[in-house]
Every structure is written in C-alpha cells, then in structure tokens.
Design a protein around this motif. Sequence first.
Motif, PDB file in Angstrom:
ATOM      1  N   VAL A  66       0.840  -1.204   0.000  1.00 20.35           N
ATOM      2  CA  VAL A  66       0.000   0.000   0.000  1.00 20.35           C
ATOM      3  C   VAL A  66       0.872   1.251   0.000  1.00 20.35           C
ATOM      4  CG1 VAL A  66      -1.853  -1.212   1.193  1.00 20.35           C
ATOM      5  CG2 VAL A  66      -0.220   0.142   2.516  1.00 20.35           C
ATOM      6  N   ALA A  67       0.301   2.348  -0.510  1.00 23.21           N
ATOM      7  CA  ALA A  67       1.035   3.607  -0.595  1.00 23.21           C
ATOM      8  C   ALA A  67       1.254   4.205   0.791  1.00 23.21           C
ATOM      9  CB  ALA A  67       0.255   4.595  -1.469  1.00 23.21           C
ATOM     10  N   VAL A  68       2.473   4.657   1.035  1.00 22.82           N
ATOM     11  CA  VAL A  68       2.824   5.204   2.348  1.00 22.82           C
ATOM     12  C   VAL A  68       1.932   6.383   2.714  1.00 22.82           C
ATOM     13  CG1 VAL A  68       4.633   6.380   3.674  1.00 22.82           C
ATOM     14  CG2 VAL A  68       5.216   4.431   2.229  1.00 22.82           C
ATOM     15  N   GLU A  69       1.580   7.221   1.728  1.00 18.65           N
ATOM     16  CA  GLU A  69       0.778   8.407   2.024  1.00 18.65           C
ATOM     17  C   GLU A  69      -0.633   8.054   2.470  1.00 18.65           C
ATOM     18  OE1 GLU A  69       0.967   8.008  -2.557  1.00 18.65           O
ATOM     19  OE2 GLU A  69       2.314   7.758  -0.829  1.00 18.65           O
ATOM     20  N   ASN A 107      -0.730  -1.373  19.905  1.00 20.43           N
ATOM     21  CA  ASN A 107      -2.051  -1.739  19.380  1.00 20.43           C
ATOM     22  C   ASN A 107      -2.291  -1.214  17.970  1.00 20.43           C
ATOM     23  OD1 ASN A 107      -2.777  -3.085  21.761  1.00 20.43           O
ATOM     24  ND2 ASN A 107      -3.440  -1.182  22.720  1.00 20.43           N
ATOM     25  N   LEU A 108      -1.841   0.010  17.701  1.00 20.35           N
ATOM     26  CA  LEU A 108      -2.056   0.586  16.378  1.00 20.35           C
ATOM     27  C   LEU A 108      -1.263  -0.151  15.310  1.00 20.35           C
ATOM     28  CD1 LEU A 108      -2.050   4.405  17.260  1.00 20.35           C
ATOM     29  CD2 LEU A 108      -4.018   2.945  16.805  1.00 20.35           C
ATOM     30  N   ALA A 109      -0.033  -0.540  15.636  1.00 21.90           N
ATOM     31  CA  ALA A 109       0.777  -1.284  14.672  1.00 21.90           C
ATOM     32  C   ALA A 109       0.138  -2.619  14.331  1.00 21.90           C
ATOM     33  CB  ALA A 109       2.188  -1.498  15.231  1.00 21.90           C
ATOM     34  N   LEU A 110      -0.477  -3.261  15.315  1.00 19.36           N
ATOM     35  CA  LEU A 110      -1.135  -4.545  15.070  1.00 19.36           C
ATOM     36  C   LEU A 110      -2.440  -4.360  14.318  1.00 19.36           C
ATOM     37  CD1 LEU A 110      -1.142  -7.625  15.567  1.00 19.36           C
ATOM     38  CD2 LEU A 110      -2.350  -7.174  17.712  1.00 19.36           C
ATOM     39  N   SER A 111      -3.157  -3.270  14.585  1.00 26.23           N
ATOM     40  CA  SER A 111      -4.494  -3.099  14.010  1.00 26.23           C
ATOM     41  C   SER A 111      -4.473  -2.950  12.494  1.00 26.23           C
ATOM     42  CB  SER A 111      -5.193  -1.886  14.631  1.00 26.23           C
ATOM     43  OG  SER A 111      -4.555  -0.683  14.257  1.00 26.23           O
ATOM     44  N   VAL A 112      -3.363  -2.482  11.940  1.00 27.17           N
ATOM     45  CA  VAL A 112      -3.314  -2.309  10.480  1.00 27.17           C
ATOM     46  C   VAL A 112      -2.861  -3.576   9.764  1.00 27.17           C
ATOM     47  CG1 VAL A 112      -3.011   0.186  10.499  1.00 27.17           C
ATOM     48  CG2 VAL A 112      -0.994  -1.288  10.617  1.00 27.17           C
ATOM     49  N   ASP A 113      -2.368  -4.570  10.514  1.00 26.24           N
ATOM     50  CA  ASP A 113      -1.993  -5.836   9.877  1.00 26.24           C
ATOM     51  C   ASP A 113      -1.882  -6.934  10.927  1.00 26.24           C
ATOM     52  OD1 ASP A 113      -1.171  -7.860   8.260  1.00 26.24           O
ATOM     53  OD2 ASP A 113       0.733  -6.968   7.650  1.00 26.24           O
ATOM     54  N   GLN A 114      -2.999  -7.598  11.163  1.00 21.62           N
ATOM     55  CA  GLN A 114      -3.037  -8.674  12.162  1.00 21.62           C
ATOM     56  C   GLN A 114      -2.236  -9.890  11.719  1.00 21.62           C
ATOM     57  OE1 GLN A 114      -4.957  -8.853  15.132  1.00 21.62           O
ATOM     58  NE2 GLN A 114      -6.059  -6.924  15.007  1.00 21.62           N
ATOM     59  N   THR A 115      -1.851  -9.938  10.436  1.00 24.30           N
ATOM     60  CA  THR A 115      -1.071 -11.084   9.939  1.00 24.30           C
ATOM     61  C   THR A 115       0.424 -10.882  10.131  1.00 24.30           C
ATOM     62  OG1 THR A 115      -0.823 -10.224   7.668  1.00 24.30           O
ATOM     63  CG2 THR A 115      -2.835 -11.454   8.165  1.00 24.30           C
ATOM     64  N   THR A 159      -4.210   9.665   9.862  1.00 26.85           N
ATOM     65  CA  THR A 159      -5.223   8.691   9.455  1.00 26.85           C
ATOM     66  C   THR A 159      -4.630   7.596   8.576  1.00 26.85           C
ATOM     67  OG1 THR A 159      -6.890  10.451   9.493  1.00 26.85           O
ATOM     68  CG2 THR A 159      -7.467   8.425   8.325  1.00 26.85           C
ATOM     69  N   ASP A 160      -5.035   6.355   8.843  1.00 25.30           N
ATOM     70  CA  ASP A 160      -4.656   5.223   8.007  1.00 25.30           C
ATOM     71  C   ASP A 160      -5.833   4.904   7.087  1.00 25.30           C
ATOM     72  OD1 ASP A 160      -2.234   3.051   8.187  1.00 25.30           O
ATOM     73  OD2 ASP A 160      -4.067   2.173   7.371  1.00 25.30           O
ATOM     74  N   PHE A 161      -5.702   5.284   5.810  1.00 21.26           N
ATOM     75  CA  PHE A 161      -6.775   5.124   4.824  1.00 21.26           C
ATOM     76  C   PHE A 161      -6.704   3.800   4.079  1.00 21.26           C
ATOM     77  CE2 PHE A 161      -6.189   9.778   5.071  1.00 21.26           C
ATOM     78  CZ  PHE A 161      -7.493  10.212   5.214  1.00 21.26           C
ATOM     79  N   ALA A 162      -5.558   3.149   4.081  1.00 23.64           N
ATOM     80  CA  ALA A 162      -5.287   2.024   3.180  1.00 23.64           C
ATOM     81  C   ALA A 162      -6.233   0.847   3.417  1.00 23.64           C
ATOM     82  CB  ALA A 162      -3.841   1.561   3.340  1.00 23.64           C
ATOM     83  N   GLN A 163      -6.473   0.098   2.342  1.00 28.22           N
ATOM     84  CA  GLN A 163      -7.129  -1.206   2.436  1.00 28.22           C
ATOM     85  C   GLN A 163      -6.062  -2.267   2.237  1.00 28.22           C
ATOM     86  OE1 GLN A 163     -10.992  -2.106   0.658  1.00 28.22           O
ATOM     87  NE2 GLN A 163     -10.972  -0.091  -0.294  1.00 28.22           N
ATOM     88  N   ASN A 164      -5.962  -3.183   3.170  1.00 23.21           N
ATOM     89  CA  ASN A 164      -4.982  -4.267   3.017  1.00 23.21           C
ATOM     90  C   ASN A 164      -5.405  -5.487   3.822  1.00 23.21           C
ATOM     91  OD1 ASN A 164      -3.523  -2.148   5.129  1.00 23.21           O
ATOM     92  ND2 ASN A 164      -3.334  -4.263   5.803  1.00 23.21           N
ATOM     93  N   SER A 215     -10.854   2.234   6.291  1.00 21.99           N
ATOM     94  CA  SER A 215     -10.484   1.585   5.028  1.00 21.99           C
ATOM     95  C   SER A 215     -11.235   2.306   3.916  1.00 21.99           C
ATOM     96  CB  SER A 215     -10.835   0.096   5.061  1.00 21.99           C
ATOM     97  OG  SER A 215     -10.049  -0.580   6.012  1.00 21.99           O
ATOM     98  N   TRP A 216     -10.537   3.181   3.203  1.00 22.91           N
ATOM     99  CA  TRP A 216     -11.171   4.083   2.249  1.00 22.91           C
ATOM    100  C   TRP A 216     -11.611   3.332   0.998  1.00 22.91           C
ATOM    101  CZ3 TRP A 216     -12.504   8.947   3.368  1.00 22.91           C
ATOM    102  CH2 TRP A 216     -12.983   9.755   2.331  1.00 22.91           C
ATOM    103  N   THR A 217     -12.904   3.356   0.719  1.00 19.69           N
ATOM    104  CA  THR A 217     -13.449   2.673  -0.462  1.00 19.69           C
ATOM    105  C   THR A 217     -13.820   3.645  -1.569  1.00 19.69           C
ATOM    106  OG1 THR A 217     -15.751   2.751   0.317  1.00 19.69           O
ATOM    107  CG2 THR A 217     -14.390   0.872   1.027  1.00 19.69           C
ATOM    108  N   GLY A 218     -13.869   4.954  -1.251  1.00 23.34           N
ATOM    109  CA  GLY A 218     -14.193   5.940  -2.268  1.00 23.34           C
ATOM    110  C   GLY A 218     -15.660   6.304  -2.337  1.00 23.34           C
ATOM    111  N   SER A 219     -16.465   5.832  -1.406  1.00 26.57           N
ATOM    112  CA  SER A 219     -17.882   6.193  -1.400  1.00 26.57           C
ATOM    113  C   SER A 219     -18.102   7.402  -0.502  1.00 26.57           C
ATOM    114  CB  SER A 219     -18.731   5.021  -0.894  1.00 26.57           C
ATOM    115  OG  SER A 219     -18.542   4.851   0.502  1.00 26.57           O
ATOM    116  N   MET A 220     -19.255   8.041  -0.674  1.00 28.55           N
ATOM    117  CA  MET A 220     -19.580   9.185   0.178  1.00 28.55           C
ATOM    118  C   MET A 220     -19.706   8.759   1.628  1.00 28.55           C
ATOM    119  SD  MET A 220     -19.909  12.401  -0.088  1.00 28.55           S
ATOM    120  CE  MET A 220     -20.300  13.703   1.067  1.00 28.55           C
TER     121      MET A 220
END
Length: 605
Positions: A11-14, A79-87, A348-353, A375-380
């Motif tokens: 995923v993109a760093v930004e 906790n935040l480091a784990l929340s973005v990638d539980q794997t 903010t962490d927007f990425a989907q992964n 997890s930003w999907t692009g919907s309103m």
Amino acid sequence: MVKSLPPRSAVAVEETWNLEDLFKTEDAYNEAIKDVQATVAAFAERFKGNMTDDSSVIEAIDGYAAIMGKLVPIGAYTNLALSVDQTNDEAQMRASKFGSIASKLGSQLAFFSSEISELPIELLEKAMEQSAEYKNYLEELIRQKPYKLHPEVERTLAALSSVLNAPYGLYDTTKLVDMKFDDFEVHGEKFPLSYISFEGGWEQEPDTEKRRAAYDAFHAKLKEYQHTQAKTYDMQLQKEKTISDLRGYDTVFDSLLFNQEVDRSMYDRQIDLIMNELAPHMRKYAKLLQKVHCLDEMTFSDLKVPLDPNYEPKITIEESKKYIKESLAIMGDDYMDMVNRSYDERWTDFAQNVGKSTGAFCSSPYGTHPYILISWTGSMEDVFVLAHELGHAGHFYNAHQHQNYFNSRPSTYFIEAPSTMNEMLVANHLLSNSDDPKFKRWVISSIVARTYYHNFVTHLLEAAYQRKVYERIDAGGSVNANVLNNLKRGVLEEFWGDDVKINEGAELTWMRQPHYYMGLYPYTYSAGLTISTQVSKRILSEGQPAVEDWLKVLQAGGTKPPAELSKMAGVDITTEQPLKDTIAYIGDLIDQLVELTEEIEGVTI
C-alpha cells in the motif's frame, strides 16, 4: 468491482498513518518500555504502604499520572501497529510481549488504587482541598470504595489482566487472521470477498444478484466459525459476571453501567423506546427500498442498498478534504487546525490491506495527537465515517488541552455524541448547498442509511440482543452458538416484523462486531446521536452561541457525568423527550424521502 486486498507492504505510504510521532524507531520503543519498568519499580518502592497523609497522596497521584503518561504511547503504538496488519508476525509478537509486560506492571501498580481507596474518606477529602486538579479523581475513588476488593485480590486480578482480556484478542485473531473467504460466483463470473470488502462494498452493492450472493458466501464462512466465536464470547461473559459478583454488584448490568455513571432506567429507555417507536419508521424505509429497487421480497441482505446508487459520487481522499473542511468550519479555527493537521501529518490510516481491522476507530493517546483508522473505499459513506472519527479526535484534542490525564475521558454513554455531531454537520452543510431534489434525496438518504441506520438500528439491535444475553448470564446461564443465534434472530424479527424477511445468516450478525467485548457499549451510539441531533438543531437555529456551548462540553472531558455534560449543551437526557424528538426527526426524514421519490420517479409507496 471489488478487488482482492493487497498485503500491507504494497500500500502507498501516504495512505498510512505515521506512528513515528509515537516512537521514531523500534529501539526508542524498547527503551521506553525499560524506562517505564524502572519508573514503576521506583514508584512502588516509594509509595507502597507509605500513603499516609494528604501530601503523600497528592505526590503519589502525581507519580501515577506520570507513569500513565509513559505507558499510554507504548500501548498505543503496540495496538495501532497490530491493528493495520493482524497477519504481521512482528506486530503479533510485539503485542504479545507487551501484554505480558503490561500485566506485570499492572500487578506492581495495583497497590496504588487499592491502598488509596482504603484510606479514610476524611483523608481523601483533605487531599481534594490541597489539589483541585485531582478533585474529580479522588471523588471517583470514593464512589468506587464499596466495590473494591482486598489489595492482594486487586493485585492478582491486575496480574491476570492479559489472561482476562484474552477473549477479545482471540475474537480478533479468529476474525482477521484465521477466517479466509473464498471468491463467490454469479453467472459464471468470480468475485473476491473479505470482511472489509463485504462491509465496505458488497453489502451496499446495487446489483441484487451480486449483493445476495456475497451475503450468502460471507455468512456461510461465518457459520464455520460460529461455535469457536460463541465459546470465546461466553468466556468474556462469564468473566464479567464473576468479577461483578466478586465486587458485590447486584447485577452484571450494575457493574457495567457503574463507570458510565448511568442508571439502569437510562439504559433500558434507550433500547425500549427505539425498539417500539423507531421500528415503524424503519419498516417504511425498507418498503421504500423494496419499491425503488423492484425487489421480489425485502430481505435482511437488502437493507444496506443505497436508495439511489446511480447518484452516489465517488470521492477520493484528496476530495474528502473539501467536504470535511467546509462542513466543520463552523467549529472554529482551533478545531480546523486539528482537521488540517490530521491530513498534513498523516494521522489517518486510509489504506485497504489484508489483515487490517474492520470498521473504523479513533485512538487518542494522552500526550500526543489522535490516530484514525478507516479503510477508504471511495464512497460518500467514507466522508461521513471520517467526519465521525474526526469528531472523536476533536473531542479528545480539546479535552487533552484542558484536562489532566484523569479528567480527560468522559463516560462511554457520552462518547459517541461528538462523533455523530460531525456527521450531522456534514449532512446539514450538504443540504444547505443545493435545492436539487435528487441531490437532496441523496443527502437525506445518506443520513438515514448511514448515520441513523448505523447508530440507531445496527448498534441498537446489538444492544437489544446484548441485553437478552446478559439477562441470561445474570440468571446463572451460559451461551453457545445456537442460543446466540436464536436471541439475535428474535431481536431482528421483533424490529422488522413481516416487512423484512430475516433470511438465513442474519442470525450470525452477532459475530461481526467487537463491541460485545467492551461492556454495554452498543446502546451508547444511539444515546450519543440523540444528544448530537438535538445540539445540531440548536446550532442550525442559534449559530455561534450553540457552537461555543458545544466546544465547552468537549473541553470539559470527563469532569462531569453525561447528564450534566448534555445539560451544558442544552439537552436534558434525564427525560425521554430528546429521544422521542430524535425518533420523530428520523421519521420526518423518511417521509421526505418518500415524497422526494414520488416527485422524482413517480413511484407511490
């Protein structure tokens, strides 16, 4: 089409948050742990058995607050480091290691709350006179006195905290690591499925065949894990009941409501009134969806479909700034500085992964800035969700500036008011900027389908189900998958009646939310939105004076119980009127949707 999720490394760093604001390196993180371990040892040596007068009490509270100031960023980073990638193995091991360390530190520190709670009330009151800063904290200690156990028991419970908190971790691991979804198929074409893609995409898919096929495939996978998840949940329930009994509460409800500073009548009223009085309005909304989408029957799997999917704009992260900033500008310069920083400094962490926690949350560690996961999907819908989480961020951003560590966090009952307030501000801004009937219908349907459905239906039905579960536990019972399924299905059928078919899989909805591991949390969404609905109406009619009142509420943090905080904002939640007014407001919005649909499409409901 919903795509397969990439690994975190792709995923993109930004689009990710910057945890370096907590710790720039892993070495800095490890050094902070060593530092707090040494600080805790010295604190215990200095104060254990030595809090004997008001001066030593105040000195000990100072030391304890300093320790919390060191622990909070460590826990947040873990906790935040784990929340973005539980794997991620490194994140898993780090969290496990810190869990053990935190349990040991908690055991070492357990003497503090136990010993200070055992001090005579007269001594604690004398300490209050010496330190206005800690007055609220000391008052809360006095309030908790009847439910404190022997210091050695408290120390033992603290030492076992990682074990006692294990059910939540097991729930997340099962859900986010072990549970793998196969592709589903429609007319020979395969589509990828995951927790995030279902809740963030397929559940709202306008194509009925795809939506229902995704629903069936998603719940078929949940069903494979229902017995493990039920056993995990029963462990949580039995723990809560045991601790409630040990501490001398009459019921587990009393135990869980105690820290919320809410009585049982406020809790029950929120559930009972909405179940009885909101249901007819939502059934009318369901009929509208069925008519507009020409559905053969209205099923549970159809309830999240947009009223007008063709009008739904796609929103990039960059484009969201305009909506967010224009909508929240009424909150003032300091608040907007916080919003701008959240974008510019990557809060903010927007990425989907793969492996990322589902849903959205805001973590606000004391002493640093908030962090938002989405997890930003692009919907309103994402704009409303982001505004919601920025509401939490703005709350604690203000509270942390004006309150000490002990005073910054309000009751859970109030916690969702600032977040849902921002959703209302977004909706009000959008409605004020166009007279186009299709746009107006789209905005109102967004409010109903997202803000109110999420908080007044999804979470409220969780609360009604949860109440039935705890009633069973209080009576000495336990639960398994069959019991939970039957209870959940019963609540859904009661609310939706004959107007919505509760199709197979709906009973497994209890498996999807982590809220059941957070006490009596689900009902507070509707409580918070009741408050914010009334305050947002004040802001529309009164303008700046209402905004100033609201900012003072945010700055007050946890210095007052929820009824007093609400009163500061002009809302009396000790009566049923604000809730009745909010339900009536939702009904009016749905009536507007029906009228607009008849005007636009000539469809008679």
